[in-house]
Design a protein around this motif. Structure first.
Motif, PDB file in Angstrom:
ATOM      1  N   ARG A  75       0.857  -1.179   0.000  1.00  0.00           N
ATOM      2  CA  ARG A  75       0.000   0.000   0.000  1.00  0.00           C
ATOM      3  C   ARG A  75       0.901   1.238   0.000  1.00  0.00           C
ATOM      4  O   ARG A  75       2.078   1.151   0.392  1.00  0.00           O
ATOM      5  N   PRO A  76       0.383   2.395  -0.425  1.00  0.00           N
ATOM      6  CA  PRO A  76       1.179   3.619  -0.289  1.00  0.00           C
ATOM      7  C   PRO A  76       1.392   3.930   1.191  1.00  0.00           C
ATOM      8  O   PRO A  76       0.587   3.520   2.040  1.00  0.00           O
ATOM      9  N   PRO A  77       2.456   4.648   1.544  1.00  0.00           N
ATOM     10  CA  PRO A  77       2.643   5.004   2.956  1.00  0.00           C
ATOM     11  C   PRO A  77       1.611   6.046   3.365  1.00  0.00           C
ATOM     12  O   PRO A  77       1.407   7.026   2.654  1.00  0.00           O
ATOM     13  N   PRO A  78       0.925   5.860   4.489  1.00  0.00           N
ATOM     14  CA  PRO A  78      -0.079   6.844   4.905  1.00  0.00           C
ATOM     15  C   PRO A  78       0.571   8.145   5.333  1.00  0.00           C
ATOM     16  O   PRO A  78       1.601   8.132   6.020  1.00  0.00           O
ATOM     17  N   PRO A  79       0.024   9.300   4.959  1.00  0.00           N
ATOM     18  CA  PRO A  79       0.569  10.578   5.426  1.00  0.00           C
ATOM     19  C   PRO A  79       0.473  10.685   6.944  1.00  0.00           C
ATOM     20  O   PRO A  79      -0.396  10.079   7.569  1.00  0.00           O
ATOM     21  N   LEU A 135      -2.293   7.389  14.022  1.00  0.00           N
ATOM     22  CA  LEU A 135      -3.645   6.863  13.988  1.00  0.00           C
ATOM     23  C   LEU A 135      -3.730   5.744  12.963  1.00  0.00           C
ATOM     24  O   LEU A 135      -3.246   5.876  11.837  1.00  0.00           O
ATOM     25  N   HIS A 136      -4.317   4.611  13.354  1.00  0.00           N
ATOM     26  CA  HIS A 136      -4.408   3.471  12.443  1.00  0.00           C
ATOM     27  C   HIS A 136      -5.431   3.732  11.348  1.00  0.00           C
ATOM     28  O   HIS A 136      -6.543   4.181  11.606  1.00  0.00           O
ATOM     29  N   ARG A 137      -5.044   3.444  10.107  1.00  0.00           N
ATOM     30  CA  ARG A 137      -5.937   3.585   8.964  1.00  0.00           C
ATOM     31  C   ARG A 137      -5.796   2.375   8.054  1.00  0.00           C
ATOM     32  O   ARG A 137      -4.747   1.752   7.980  1.00  0.00           O
ATOM     33  N   GLU A 138      -6.870   2.080   7.354  1.00  0.00           N
ATOM     34  CA  GLU A 138      -6.879   0.998   6.374  1.00  0.00           C
ATOM     35  C   GLU A 138      -6.900   1.593   4.971  1.00  0.00           C
ATOM     36  O   GLU A 138      -7.616   2.560   4.705  1.00  0.00           O
ATOM     37  N   TRP A 139      -6.083   1.008   4.087  1.00  0.00           N
ATOM     38  CA  TRP A 139      -6.103   1.392   2.674  1.00  0.00           C
ATOM     39  C   TRP A 139      -7.228   0.600   2.030  1.00  0.00           C
ATOM     40  O   TRP A 139      -7.096  -0.572   1.722  1.00  0.00           O
ATOM     41  N   ALA A 140      -8.379   1.236   1.849  1.00  0.00           N
ATOM     42  CA  ALA A 140      -9.605   0.537   1.524  1.00  0.00           C
ATOM     43  C   ALA A 140      -9.845   0.463   0.023  1.00  0.00           C
ATOM     44  O   ALA A 140      -9.195   1.137  -0.778  1.00  0.00           O
ATOM     45  N   THR A 141     -10.821  -0.388  -0.327  1.00  0.00           N
ATOM     46  CA  THR A 141     -11.276  -0.468  -1.706  1.00  0.00           C
ATOM     47  C   THR A 141     -11.708   0.915  -2.164  1.00  0.00           C
ATOM     48  O   THR A 141     -12.389   1.639  -1.452  1.00  0.00           O
ATOM     49  N   TRP A 145      -8.141   6.262   2.256  1.00  0.00           N
ATOM     50  CA  TRP A 145      -7.798   5.918   3.622  1.00  0.00           C
ATOM     51  C   TRP A 145      -9.037   5.969   4.499  1.00  0.00           C
ATOM     52  O   TRP A 145      -9.838   6.896   4.415  1.00  0.00           O
ATOM     53  N   VAL A 146      -9.210   4.954   5.341  1.00  0.00           N
ATOM     54  CA  VAL A 146     -10.331   4.881   6.275  1.00  0.00           C
ATOM     55  C   VAL A 146      -9.767   4.713   7.686  1.00  0.00           C
ATOM     56  O   VAL A 146      -9.031   3.760   7.944  1.00  0.00           O
ATOM     57  N   PRO A 147     -10.105   5.661   8.642  1.00  0.00           N
ATOM     58  CA  PRO A 147     -10.877   6.883   8.432  1.00  0.00           C
ATOM     59  C   PRO A 147     -10.126   7.867   7.531  1.00  0.00           C
ATOM     60  O   PRO A 147      -8.911   7.755   7.390  1.00  0.00           O
ATOM     61  N   PRO A 148     -10.855   8.833   6.929  1.00  0.00           N
ATOM     62  CA  PRO A 148     -10.218   9.753   5.973  1.00  0.00           C
ATOM     63  C   PRO A 148      -9.180  10.634   6.631  1.00  0.00           C
ATOM     64  O   PRO A 148      -9.221  10.906   7.836  1.00  0.00           O
ATOM     65  N   LEU A 149      -8.217  11.083   5.831  1.00  0.00           N
ATOM     66  CA  LEU A 149      -7.157  11.940   6.320  1.00  0.00           C
ATOM     67  C   LEU A 149      -7.675  13.351   6.545  1.00  0.00           C
ATOM     68  O   LEU A 149      -8.597  13.810   5.872  1.00  0.00           O
ATOM     69  N   LEU A 150      -7.066  14.026   7.507  1.00  0.00           N
ATOM     70  CA  LEU A 150      -7.397  15.418   7.744  1.00  0.00           C
ATOM     71  C   LEU A 150      -6.670  16.290   6.730  1.00  0.00           C
ATOM     72  O   LEU A 150      -5.595  15.939   6.239  1.00  0.00           O
ATOM     73  N   PRO A 151      -7.201  17.488   6.398  1.00  0.00           N
ATOM     74  CA  PRO A 151      -6.555  18.354   5.398  1.00  0.00           C
ATOM     75  C   PRO A 151      -5.136  18.746   5.757  1.00  0.00           C
ATOM     76  O   PRO A 151      -4.340  19.074   4.897  1.00  0.00           O
TER      77      PRO A 151
END
Length: 349
Positions: A75-79, A135-141, A145-151
């Protein structure tokens, strides 16, 4: 891809792209390691050659580990959101032993930059600072990102030098510092190659009493799902009925499918609330799953998290599981939409 169009998922994994890798080694479920794509996939069914940023082929640490992997393991690295504080019951990733590990905050130390994190896979609690958590996030279908990223999110920065401190339990795990493992591959050019590398993992131990506070109240008769510590069943969720809360602060449950040793009734067991979650709600009938959809598959009397790798004829699917790494075929009726139980709520991935 036929017709010359590139699959949308492939655009994230071009040569040189930074990625995170979900390990399928025994004892490493729920961990993510930073890597770089060395050879991109030709299509969604081919493997990706990656080079790890923190894992090496030898203890001397001179040769970065390279490994061919399935696309569903990347998956891409989460911000990073640069959070300065977290709350009790937050689902987080903790940086430990060169990778990110999924856990839940079970204690927040007031007035201190210190949190206790419980790891479901190893049943261990360790202490971390805010800089070692995200914060844990899933790279979803749908590639979101779930939950969505903040701006205000920024590119992820890995605290490569961070170390977990003040462990609340003793180390007791099959993988100890200094252990080696081997991974074999069927990728072209790798058929007869055995890759040797060095990894360590949080230890396997029970969370200490008094460190965990109930995050969800279960009542007698509630339908729920329970996880297991037994080898070969980590990551699986068994349908159960809650019978009562015991004097020890645990719950007495009755499995819906598992029988007791003499076969006279369904198995009953006392478990900690961190091993228990409500039954996921009905989110409606899905007419058809797609490749790369994250699903729960019912197998061996319990639910396992996997990803669809092939859509077959007659409403059948091939599903890949990370731990243990294998691919199995399922009827449509044996699959359900995967949902995550986080912060006392269900979230569709």
């Amino acid at each position: 891809m036929a017709g010359g169009g590139e699959s949308s998922i492939l655009r994230y994994f071009k040569k040189g792209a930074e990625v995170e890798v979900n390990s399928d080694d025994d004892g490493f479920r729920g961990s993510w390691f930073a890597a770089t794509v060395i050879r991109p996939p030709k299509d969604e069914s081919s493997k990706v050659l990656v080079e790890y940023k923190t894992l090496t082929e030898d203890e001397a640490g001179k040769r970065p580990l390279r490994e061919p992997l399935q696309l569903v393991q990347l998956r891409p690295p989460p911000p990073q959101e640069n959070r300065t504080s977290f709350e009790f019951s937050d689902e987080v990733d903790a940086y430990y032993n060169d990778g990110w590990w999924e856990g839940v905050i079970t204690r927040k130390f007031e007035g201190k930059d210190k949190y206790t994190v419980f790891f479901r896979g190893s049943r261990e609690e360790l202490s971390f600072t805010a800089s070692q958590l995200r914060l844990h996030r899933e790279w979803a279908t749908g590639e979101k990102w779930v939950p969505p990223l903040l701006p205000s999110s920024h590119p992820n920065k890995t605290p490569l030098s961070a170390e977990a401190e003040d462990s609340t339990v003793a180390t007791e795990h099959n993988f100890n510092p200094g252990n080696h493992a081997e991974a074999s591959s069927d990728e072209d050019g790798f058929e007869n190659e055995s890759i040797q590398y060095h990894k360590t993992t949080p230890s396997s131990a029970e969370a200490k009493d008094g460190m965990v506070v109930t995050k969800h109240i279960f009542n007698s008769g509630d339908h729920a799902e329970a996880s297991s510590d037994e080898d070969g069943f980590k990551g699986a969720w068994f349908p159960v009925t809650v019978l009562e809360k015991t004097a020890a602060g645990k719950y007495l449950i009755e499995y819906k499918k598992l029988m007791n040793d003499d076969g006279t009734g369904f198995l009953r067991e006392e478990i900690n609330e961190l091993h228990l979650r409500p039954s996921p709600p009905d989110v409606g009938v899905v007419d058809r799953f797609k490749v790369n959809d994250q699903v729960d598959a019912f197998y061996n009397d319990c639910w396992w998290v996997g990803r669809v790798t092939k859509v077959l004829v007659k409403e059948r699917y091939s599903v890949y599981f990370e731990n243990p790494p294998e691919e199995l075929k399922f009827e449509h009726s044996d699959l359900r939409v995967h949902q995550e139980w986080r912060n006392g709520k269900w979230h569709c991935s």
